[in-house]
Design a protein around this motif. Structure first.
Motif, PDB file in Angstrom:
ATOM      1  N   VAL A   1      -6.060  -0.587 -10.172  1.00 53.02           N
ATOM      2  CA  VAL A   1      -5.701  -0.264  -8.943  1.00 53.02           C
ATOM      3  C   VAL A   1      -6.945   0.242  -7.891  1.00 53.02           C
ATOM      4  O   VAL A   1      -7.820   0.664  -8.571  1.00 53.02           O
ATOM      5  CB  VAL A   1      -4.863   0.745  -9.107  1.00 53.02           C
ATOM      6  N   ASP A   2      -6.787   0.076  -6.601  1.00 56.96           N
ATOM      7  CA  ASP A   2      -7.719   0.585  -5.462  1.00 56.96           C
ATOM      8  C   ASP A   2      -7.326   1.821  -5.081  1.00 56.96           C
ATOM      9  O   ASP A   2      -5.984   1.925  -4.429  1.00 56.96           O
ATOM     10  CB  ASP A   2      -7.842  -0.660  -4.541  1.00 56.96           C
TER      11      ASP A   2
ATOM     12  N   GLU B   1      -8.250   4.993  -2.243  1.00 51.96           N
ATOM     13  CA  GLU B   1      -9.318   5.371  -1.209  1.00 51.96           C
ATOM     14  C   GLU B   1      -8.878   6.617  -0.952  1.00 51.96           C
ATOM     15  O   GLU B   1      -7.763   6.825  -0.588  1.00 51.96           O
ATOM     16  CB  GLU B   1      -8.999   4.374  -0.184  1.00 51.96           C
TER      17      GLU B   1
ATOM     18  N   ALA C   1      -3.873  -5.683  -8.050  1.00 48.56           N
ATOM     19  CA  ALA C   1      -4.748  -4.763  -7.585  1.00 48.56           C
ATOM     20  C   ALA C   1      -4.039  -4.052  -6.355  1.00 48.56           C
ATOM     21  O   ALA C   1      -4.277  -3.823  -5.207  1.00 48.56           O
ATOM     22  CB  ALA C   1      -5.892  -5.326  -7.013  1.00 48.56           C
TER      23      ALA C   1
ATOM     24  N   LYS D   1      -2.860  -1.074  -3.823  1.00 51.27           N
ATOM     25  CA  LYS D   1      -3.637  -0.165  -3.267  1.00 51.27           C
ATOM     26  C   LYS D   1      -2.975   1.301  -2.844  1.00 51.27           C
ATOM     27  O   LYS D   1      -1.930   1.164  -2.498  1.00 51.27           O
ATOM     28  CB  LYS D   1      -4.207  -0.767  -1.884  1.00 51.27           C
TER      29      LYS D   1
ATOM     30  N   VAL E   1      -3.843   5.071  -0.712  1.00 52.84           N
ATOM     31  CA  VAL E   1      -4.574   5.809  -0.038  1.00 52.84           C
ATOM     32  C   VAL E   1      -4.217   7.237   0.103  1.00 52.84           C
ATOM     33  O   VAL E   1      -3.033   7.647  -0.147  1.00 52.84           O
ATOM     34  CB  VAL E   1      -4.265   5.353   1.505  1.00 52.84           C
TER      35      VAL E   1
ATOM     36  N   MET F   1       0.889  -1.386  -0.088  1.00 57.67           N
ATOM     37  CA  MET F   1      -0.012  -0.030  -0.007  1.00 57.67           C
ATOM     38  C   MET F   1       0.759   1.206  -0.011  1.00 57.67           C
ATOM     39  O   MET F   1       1.903   1.090   0.720  1.00 57.67           O
ATOM     40  CB  MET F   1      -0.903   0.114   1.241  1.00 57.67           C
TER      41      MET F   1
END
Length: 227
Positions: A49-50, A52, A27, A29, A31, A1
């Motif tokens: 890609v994630d 948030e 995937a 991540k 933030v 991450m």
């Protein structure tokens, strides 16, 4: 991450990483913190890609999205997920004008209300709104589906083409060439699937279908501009 704090890092640096420097893992991540209404966050993504985002964002968040999953834990300014090609975008607050404009694929979920022109010129994507939408939503929507769990302002579906709208609440008025139609078993199934995807638990039987009457498909010189 990987975490980007926009209080000390620029949006340009964030987007450069998302476009060019993602690790070669399934995937990844990212933030994002302290967006403070910054514009163009996570725009033009072309990878699974994630992302948030924790906070409110400005214009064009997740615009032109392809493959990515973007979640905003806050409100979004105009043009959220505009021209989205695929992927999944969730706004956990409210969305300003023209959310999902010209979106061609993927799914946009707005958990709160959406402002004017939500889904304008929709071209194939799915939009699910947990609250209500403003006037002229789905204006000239050409393809795709919109599920509205609340109500709608004036001129919903004005100049609608092949897109279909499902609305649960009160509609102030329909736009030109839009009309209510009976809900079929296939319609209820489609609404159930979209509600499940969005995480909402309404009964599909509470929704009404709006589609085009197809009177604007061909010029009618005798109509005297009255449709």
């Amino acid at each position: 991450m990987r975490e980007f704090d926009l209080a000390s890092t620029s949006v340009r640096e964030l987007n450069r990483y998302l476009h060019k420097d993602l690790p070669a893992v399934a995937a990844p991540k990212v933030v994002v913190t302290h967006p403070d209404g910054a514009h163009s966050i996570a725009c033009g993504l072309d990878a699974p890609v994630d992302v948030e985002v924790h906070g409110h964002v400005g214009y064009y968040v997740a615009g032109m999205n392809k493959h990515a999953r973007v979640a905003v834990n806050g409100n979004a300014g105009p043009g959220a997920a505009e021209n989205m090609m695929s992927g999944f975008v969730r706004i956990r607050g409210f969305a300003s004008t023209s959310a999902g404009a010209s979106a061609r694929g993927g799914c946009l979920v707005i958990e709160g209300d959406a402002s004017l022109r939500c889904g304008i010129s929709l071209k194939g994507a799915d939009i699910v709104v947990g609250g209500s939408v403003g006037s002229f939503s789905a204006f000239m929507a050409q393809a795709g589906r919109m599920v509205i769990c609340g109500g709608a302002g004036d001129a919903l579906g004005d100049s609608l083409y092949e897109a279909v709208i499902y609305v649960r609440g009160e509609v102030k008025s329909l736009g030109a060439d839009a009309r209510f139609e009976p809900m079929s078993a296939e319609d209820k199934k489609a609404v159930a699937e979209l509600l499940s995807l969005a995480g909402f638990k309404h009964d599909p039987a509470e929704f009404r279908r709006i589609a085009s009457a197809r009177q604007l498909y061909h010029w009618n010189a005798e109509a005297n501009q009255e449709y």
